[in-house]
Structure formats: structure tokens, C-alpha cells
Design a protein around this motif. Structure first.
Motif, PDB file in Angstrom:
ATOM      1  N   UNK A  95       0.853  -1.187   0.000  1.00 14.91           N
ATOM      2  CA  UNK A  95       0.000   0.000   0.000  1.00 14.91           C
ATOM      3  C   UNK A  95       0.887   1.235   0.000  1.00 14.91           C
ATOM      4  N   UNK A  96       0.265   2.408  -0.197  1.00 14.19           N
ATOM      5  CA  UNK A  96       1.010   3.652  -0.314  1.00 14.19           C
ATOM      6  C   UNK A  96       1.058   4.401   1.013  1.00 14.19           C
TER       7      UNK A  96
ATOM      8  N   UNK B 282      -3.818  -1.358  -3.035  1.00 11.74           N
ATOM      9  CA  UNK B 282      -3.448  -2.722  -2.677  1.00 11.74           C
ATOM     10  C   UNK B 282      -4.192  -3.722  -3.554  1.00 11.74           C
ATOM     11  N   UNK B 283      -3.533  -4.826  -3.901  1.00 11.75           N
ATOM     12  CA  UNK B 283      -4.149  -5.797  -4.811  1.00 11.75           C
ATOM     13  C   UNK B 283      -5.417  -6.415  -4.220  1.00 11.75           C
TER      14      UNK B 283
ATOM     15  N   UNK C  75      -0.918 -13.227   1.723  1.00 10.32           N
ATOM     16  CA  UNK C  75      -2.332 -13.200   2.113  1.00 10.32           C
ATOM     17  C   UNK C  75      -2.708 -11.748   2.363  1.00 10.32           C
ATOM     18  N   UNK C  76      -3.733 -11.284   1.662  1.00 11.27           N
ATOM     19  CA  UNK C  76      -4.197  -9.914   1.848  1.00 11.27           C
ATOM     20  C   UNK C  76      -5.697  -9.869   1.948  1.00 11.27           C
ATOM     21  N   UNK C  77      -6.225  -8.743   2.382  1.00 11.90           N
ATOM     22  CA  UNK C  77      -7.660  -8.561   2.481  1.00 11.90           C
ATOM     23  C   UNK C  77      -8.058  -7.171   2.040  1.00 11.90           C
TER      24      UNK C  77
ATOM     25  N   UNK D 139     -12.822   0.573   0.954  1.00  4.92           N
ATOM     26  CA  UNK D 139     -12.340   1.321   2.119  1.00  4.92           C
ATOM     27  C   UNK D 139     -10.815   1.279   2.130  1.00  4.92           C
ATOM     28  N   UNK D 140     -10.206   2.460   2.251  1.00  2.00           N
ATOM     29  CA  UNK D 140      -8.754   2.517   2.326  1.00  2.00           C
ATOM     30  C   UNK D 140      -8.270   2.786   3.735  1.00  2.00           C
ATOM     31  N   UNK D 141      -8.848   3.811   4.372  1.00  4.24           N
ATOM     32  CA  UNK D 141      -8.442   4.178   5.727  1.00  4.24           C
ATOM     33  C   UNK D 141      -7.337   5.212   5.707  1.00  4.24           C
TER      34      UNK D 141
END
Length: 319
Positions: A80-81, A116-117, A146-148, A157-159
Motif C-alpha cells: 500500500x502507499x 493494494x491488490x 495473504x491480503x484482504x 475502504x482505504x483508511x
């Protein structure tokens, strides 16, 4: 709720980039979500400049072959950025600390939307996939890592920290002495990613060195191999625990699985059968748990399609 692509943006082609640890894929969609072009190349492992060159080469090839004068671009990455525009938390560690979004935008001559992927997977499946029309979708990538990702009413939603849905780097809940606490590249130990990813399954089965891959282990289990069956049973039980934690926190309508392990058909029966043991008050008053576990409708293409929709939503067209 979004049950179809958002066509409110200009009706141009949308280019999507899926930058994975082992492969890089680029797709071009028309305004209605129909695929016009797709190519895939191996990702140069551990080579940042080679990775950027691979992405740029594929995008420019699509532009030439389709004669694209104007197209939006979105990219999904394994990290992520930061607020400064640097990649963080990527299991493709050569990306970490690098200004990937800036470098791709400069090389391609236009803005590139980036997420994010797993967020791209969530956007794809909430738009026109397994979660279309659902209020809350939790999308999981089960692969090399593993990502979500979380989509609510069709919006990701990024946050404020870019961490929404970063589920793989929490500890496996309700851990027992039988659960290994392998060290993770994030600096912690016992992370969900280390135990339920493809490499985690292989490591649990045979130590991860010189043996079958996760996909091969699943095939051996389906063919009746007892050691592989035991490894798959441990994997399903750990995945059920990990996802029950998500249900307790988020209560999604749909959990969508993507990535290589999403093709293991037995997970869709085993995991929902097991996760209720850890969901708060599951089965109370005779009410069955309503969360559905589904494979990504677009399969391996879901992440790259979500990246294309990401670029379309951001309007990243040529200046």
C-alpha cells in the motif's frame, strides 16, 4: 449498491495492471467491462527497475495494438502507499520504500491510480462479481501472500493509514501449541499470512523445501494422500479461525476468495462448516450464520479487473 460497472465516468477504455510477486498482468476493458486485451509476463524477482520496465512495456504494447489515444490506468500492488507516495508492507520487498506510483506515472505520461491488490479484488467482485449487490464484501487473496480488502456498497475502504483490510499481518486467532509461530518479514511471528498462504501450506506439509507446491498438495489430498489430506485439514481449520475473526469485526455479507488457493474446491465446504465455532453467538436462537464464502467470479482476472475499475473511478486519463 453497485451491481454493474460505474459508467458515470467518460466512456473510454480502462487499463488495469496487476503487479504480483510472480507475474505481472495488464488488461484493457471497454466501458461495459468487456475484455479487449490481456497479456501476462513473469515479474522480475527482486528487481525494482526491471519490474517498472515490465509494466511500462505491457501498457505501451496495449496502447500500440489497440491504438489507444486515451485510456485510464489503475494498478494493484502487493503493498500500500504511504502519505509520501512510497510503497509499504509489500511481500515483494524490492518495492518497499519506492515511489512506484510516481515512477509509473512519469514513464507512462499520465496519472496511474494505485491500490493494494486485495482492494482491487474487492472492488472487482463488488462491482460485477461474487459480491455484486452485497452491502459489505471482504475479499481475500490466498496466494504467495495473504491480503484482504473491504468494499462497502461498491466502494473500497482505504483508511487514513491505508490499512483497511490488512488482515494477513494479524496473529492467527485462538492459536494452539500445534500452530507454528514462524517469523514473518513484517517483523512479527505467527501471522495469518505465514500459516494460510500457499508457501505456509507447503511449509506445514513438508518444511517448504524441495516438496510439492500448495496446488500439488491440494491435488494429492483430493487423490487420497493421507499426509496431504491432514495438511489441507489443518489449513482449512486455520483459515476458518482467521475468517471468523473478520466476521466478528466486520460481519460481511460475502467473503470472496481469490489467489491460487481460491481454486481449492474443498475450502468452500470445510471453512463455513468450521468458522461458526468462533463467531460470536453463531447459531443462537436457531439462526444460521448468513455470511457466504464464494470464489471470485473473475478468478485470476479479478484483481486486474479491479485495477482497471480503480483507474476509471479516479479518472486517470491522459492530460
Amino acid at each position: 449498491m453497485n451491481s454493474s460497472p460505474d459508467l458515470s465516468s467518460p466512456r473510454t477504455s480502462a487499463i488495469g495492471i496487476d503487479l504480483g510477486g510472480t507475474k505481472t498482468e495488464v488488461i484493457v476493458l471497454d466501458a461495459d467491462g468487456h475484455e479487449r486485451w490481456r497479456r501476462r509476463l513473469p515479474t522480475p524477482g527482486g528487481d525494482y527497475s526491471g519490474t517498472v520496465a515490465t509494466v511500462v512495456g505491457l501498457v505501451n504494447q496495449a496502447r500500440r495494438e489497440l491504438r489507444l489515444a486515451d485510456a485510464t490506468i489503475g494498478a494493484g500492488t502487493p503493498g500500500s502507499l504511504t502519505p509520501q507516495g512510497l510503497i509499504k508492507n509489500a511481500n515483494s520487498t524490492c518495492l518497499n520504500g519506492r515511489p512506484l506510483q510516481r515512477d509509473l506515472s512519469e514513464a507512462l505520461g499520465q496519472a496511474v491510480a494505485m491500490a493494494n491488490d486485495a482492494n482491487c479484488l474487492a472492488l472487482s467482485e463488488a462491482t460485477d462479481g461474487a459480491g455484486a449487490g452485497a452491502g459489505v464484501v471482504f475479499a481475500v487473496i490466498l496466494g504467495t501472500g495473504v491480503g484482504g480488502g473491504i468494499a462497502v456498497h461498491g466502494r473500497v475502504l482505504g483508511g487514513p493509514n491505508g490499512l483497511a483490510g490488512e488482515w494477513g499481518h494479524n496473529p492467527l486467532p485462538w492459536a494452539t501449541e500445534a500452530d507454528p509461530r514462524w517469523a514473518c518479514y513484517c517483523g512479527q511471528a505467527g501471522c495469518i499470512e505465514m500459516l494460510v498462504s500457499g508457501p505456509g501450506l507447503a511449509r506445514d506439509h513438508h518444511g517448504g523445501l524441495g516438496g510439492p507446491t500448495a496446488a500439488e498438495i491440494a491435488g494429492l489430498a483430493a487423490a487420497g494422500d493421507p499426509i496431504a489430506q491432514a495438511a489441507m485439514a489443518r489449513h482449512a481449520e486455520r483459515l476458518a479461525r482467521a475468517l471468523s475473526h473478520v466476521i466478528n469485526l466486520l460481519d460481511p455479507d460475502v467473503v470472496v476468495l481469490g489467489g491460487g488457493l481460491s481454486r481449492v474446491a474443498s475450502l468452500y465446504e470445510a471453512v463455513p462448516r468450521l468458522w461458526g465455532r468462533h463467531v460470536f453467538a453463531a447459531g443462537a436462537a436457531g439462526q444460521a450464520l448468513r455470511t457466504r464464502l464464494l470464489p471470485a467470479v473473475h478468478g485470476d482476472s479479478s484483481g486486474v479487473r479491479g485495477a482497471a475499475w480503480l483507474g476509471r473511478a479516479a479518472g486517470t486519463r491522459l492530460a
